[in-house]
Design an enzyme around this catalytic site. Structure first.
Site, PDB file in Angstrom:
ATOM      1  N   TRP A 257       0.822  -1.115  -0.152  1.00 42.97           N
ATOM      2  CA  TRP A 257      -0.062  -0.004  -0.033  1.00 42.97           C
ATOM      3  C   TRP A 257       1.019   1.374  -0.047  1.00 42.97           C
ATOM      4  CZ3 TRP A 257      -2.011   2.822   4.876  1.00 42.97           C
ATOM      5  CH2 TRP A 257      -2.983   3.567   4.535  1.00 42.97           C
TER       6      TRP A 257
ATOM      7  N   ASP B 252      -0.897  -5.353   9.853  1.00 41.59           N
ATOM      8  CA  ASP B 252      -1.776  -4.425   9.226  1.00 41.59           C
ATOM      9  C   ASP B 252      -3.125  -5.224   8.747  1.00 41.59           C
ATOM     10  OD1 ASP B 252      -3.499  -2.406   7.907  1.00 41.59           O
ATOM     11  OD2 ASP B 252      -1.903  -1.952   6.551  1.00 41.59           O
TER      12      ASP B 252
ATOM     13  N   LYS C  67     -13.303  -0.532   6.049  1.00 41.20           N
ATOM     14  CA  LYS C  67     -13.916  -1.321   5.201  1.00 41.20           C
ATOM     15  C   LYS C  67     -14.887  -2.295   5.540  1.00 41.20           C
ATOM     16  CE  LYS C  67      -9.919  -0.001   3.155  1.00 41.20           C
ATOM     17  NZ  LYS C  67      -9.596   0.769   1.868  1.00 41.20           N
TER      18      LYS C  67
HETATM   19  N1  KET Z   1      -3.755  -0.722   5.336  1.00 41.72           N
HETATM   20  C1  KET Z   1      -3.952  -0.920   4.225  1.00 41.72           C
HETATM   21  C2  KET Z   1      -3.482  -2.202   3.734  1.00 41.72           C
HETATM   22  C3  KET Z   1      -4.755  -0.172   3.299  1.00 41.72           C
HETATM   23  O1  KET Z   1      -5.231  -0.824   2.020  1.00 41.72           O
HETATM   24  C4  KET Z   1      -5.829   0.861   3.825  1.00 41.72           C
HETATM   25  C5  KET Z   1      -6.407   1.626   2.926  1.00 41.72           C
HETATM   26  C6  KET Z   1      -5.064   0.961   5.079  1.00 41.72           C
HETATM   27  C7  KET Z   1      -4.323   0.633   5.762  1.00 41.72           C
HETATM   28  C8  KET Z   1      -5.830   2.433   5.810  1.00 41.72           C
HETATM   29  O2  KET Z   1      -7.282   2.347   5.737  1.00 41.72           O
HETATM   30  P1  KET Z   1      -7.823   3.518   6.905  1.00 41.72           P
HETATM   31  O3  KET Z   1      -8.938   4.240   6.057  1.00 41.72           O
HETATM   32  O4  KET Z   1      -6.936   4.481   7.407  1.00 41.72           O
HETATM   33  O5  KET Z   1      -8.401   2.511   7.943  1.00 41.72           O
HETATM   34  N2  KET Z   1      -6.551   1.709   1.627  1.00 41.72           N
HETATM   35  C9  KET Z   1      -7.394   2.177   0.825  1.00 41.72           C
HETATM   36  C10 KET Z   1      -7.633   3.690   1.289  1.00 41.72           C
HETATM   37  C11 KET Z   1      -6.466   4.552   1.007  1.00 41.72           C
HETATM   38  O6  KET Z   1      -5.648   4.296   0.168  1.00 41.72           O
HETATM   39  O7  KET Z   1      -6.639   5.326   1.927  1.00 41.72           O
HETATM   40  C12 KET Z   1      -6.775   2.045  -0.605  1.00 41.72           C
HETATM   41  O8  KET Z   1      -5.674   1.238  -0.989  1.00 41.72           O
HETATM   42  O9  KET Z   1      -7.392   2.446  -1.654  1.00 41.72           O
END
Ligand code: KET
Length: 453
Positions: free
Chosen positions: A182, A263, A299
């Site tokens: 990511w 994560d 999610k």
């Molecule tokens: N870890 C991973 C692997 C991840 O894909 C995301 C979010 C997060 C943590 C953090 O999510 P949060 O909303 O802070 O709980 N990924 C998606 C959104 C982004 O990039 O912020 C994405 O990859 O599209």
């Protein structure tokens, strides 16, 4: 003092300001509102002459969230956003889960609820329930009270707090992240004060796991190094180790004293089962060793904008866990003082109530199943078009994303000619796709791979 009469203005925003000022002035001898209105009306509040920020260059948009910015600017009626990992319904609409609506209703109906600051570590009940959700109700770490959990600002905030804690208090400052990963991971950990290195993970030739490369790289890491592990539904590749491979990873890491930092952004989204998706973490906790876990409810509960998540640190003893928590609070307090109350309250209502919890698992499974059905439909659509190449990875990969193998030039062509938006590494969010839009995406992929780009 010159003031402006907002109440007689014809503009709605001026009228709103007028109402606010009258509200502030009622019973207020100090004239706060008068002072406010003079600030508002002042034509000289800008900086005279050149800006002290004039030397700044325009920063590029974020590689993931910037895709949505570009999508929003596109007037085309056929545009499709497969960039950010955010769930959409078959109608292409964002989804608020039914259980979330019910929990919010409960919270609103409860007149005893207040909006006081939460403690620095967040909502106590939310923290306990989050630990139980990720580690399992029968977890030895919970039973022995040797885990500390703090509420953080979603997955990102949990990773950042965990990173800063490690940078301050852990003897090894190097964190190994998967290649690729990511896009925010390297930035989060670098800014937290850690040194970021990568380990091999994905094999483009098989579009699967490079297990041998992974084991070699972790085997060569310095003792004690931190290793970031995607608990399930690896982002962006959709490739996860098997349970047997996880067991080998665990043995290698424990033998070298490597520190696991999980994560967990997609619990329930990979298999549709919360317990199955937490298995790798539970294997590491069952051996009695220490680890960190960053959890996100963005999610799996669709609470993206509520920013609700948790950082858990599993320790060897209750005594150490207590000290760890005291230090986590010192990391959090100057960063954002204490976390928000609303999202964590929603989660707590759902996790504490057996009926709501069961309803949540059904809604979660329905989201996971819809994504799996999108995989099948896209695969079939490419097969029926006779699109050159092996596209079986679309149905093999796990979670929200398919790592298509399309290159940046191909992605750019699809955006320009087909108004399909995705990250330049060729990742598509399957959750943004619907039965109606599959043919459009399949046409675009077919066109781009039959063109030499
Ligand atoms: N870890 C991973 C692997 C991840 O894909 C995301 C979010 C997060 C943590 C953090 O999510 P949060 O909303 O802070 O709980 N990924 C998606 C959104 C982004 O990039 O912020 C994405 O990859 O599209």
């Amino acid at each position: 003092m010159k003031t402006t009469d907002f109440s007689s203005s014809s503009s709605p925003s001026d009228r709103r300001i007028g109402a606010l000022l009258r509200h502030l002035n009622s019973g207020n001898e100090l004239g706060i509102a008068d002072r406010l209105s003079s600030v508002y009306a002042s034509p000289t509040s800008g900086v005279a002459g050149g800006s002290v920020f004039a030397h700044l260059v325009q920063a590029p948009e974020d590689p993931i969230l910037g895709v949505t910015v570009a999508y929003n600017k596109d007037p085309s009626p056929i545009k499709l956003n497969l960039g950010v990992g955010a769930y959409r319904t078959e109608e292409g609409k964002p989804l608020v889960l039914n259980v979330v609506r019910k929990a919010e209703q409960q919270l609103i109906n409860d007149k005893s609820r207040i909006k006081e600051y939460l403690p620095i570590a967040g909502l106590v009940e939310f923290n306990k329930l989050s630990a139980k959700l990720i580690l399992g109700a029968d977890s030895p770490a919970i039973r022995e009270n040797r885990i500390t959990t703090v509420e953080c600002l979603s997955g990102t905030g949990s990773l950042r707090v965990g990173g800063e804690f490690l940078a301050k208090h852990y003897h090894q400052k190097t964190i190994y992240i998967t290649q690729p990963t990511w896009g925010n991971h390297p930035k989060i950990f670098t800014l937290a004060g850690l040194t970021v290195k990568t380990y091999r993970y994905y094999d483009p030739s098989t579009r699967g796991l490079n297990f041998q490369g992974l084991m070699e790289d972790l085997g060569a890491a310095p003792p004690g190094a931190i290793v970031l592990l995607h608990a399930c539904a690896h982002n962006p590749t959709g490739v996860d180790p098997t349970i047997q491979q996880w067991e080998q990873i665990r043995q290698l890491m424990r033998s070298k004293g490597l520190m696991p930092f999980f994560d967990s952004a997609y619990q329930g989204f990979a298999s549709g089962s919360l317990d199955t998706d937490a298995k790798p973490i539970r294997m590491f906790v069952a051996d009695g060793g220490e680890c960190l876990v960053a959890q996100s409810y963005a999610k799996n509960m669709g609470l993206y904008g509520e920013r609700v998540g948790a950082l858990s640190i599993v320790c060897k003893s209750a005594d150490v866990a207590g000290k760890v928590e005291s230090q986590l609070k010192l990391v959090i307090r100057p960063m954002y003082s204490s976390p928000p109350i609303h999202g964590a309250s929603i989660v707590a209502v759902i996790l504490r109530d057996r009926n709501l919890f069961n309803e949540w698992t059904l809604e979660l499974k329905a989201m996971a199943d819809r994504i799996i059905s999108m995989r099948k439909q896209l695969f079939e659509a490419l097969r029926s078009r006779g699109t050159p190449g092996d596209w079986s990875h679309i149905i093999k990969q796990i979670g929200m994303f398919t790592f298509t193998g399309l290159n940046p030039a191909q992605v750019s062509f699809m955006t320009k000619e087909y108004h399909i938006y995705m990250t330049s590494d060729g990742r598509i969010s399957m959750a943004g796709l619907s039965s109606k839009t599959v043919p459009h995406l399949a046409d675009a992929i077919h066109a781009v791979v039959t063109k030499a780009l």
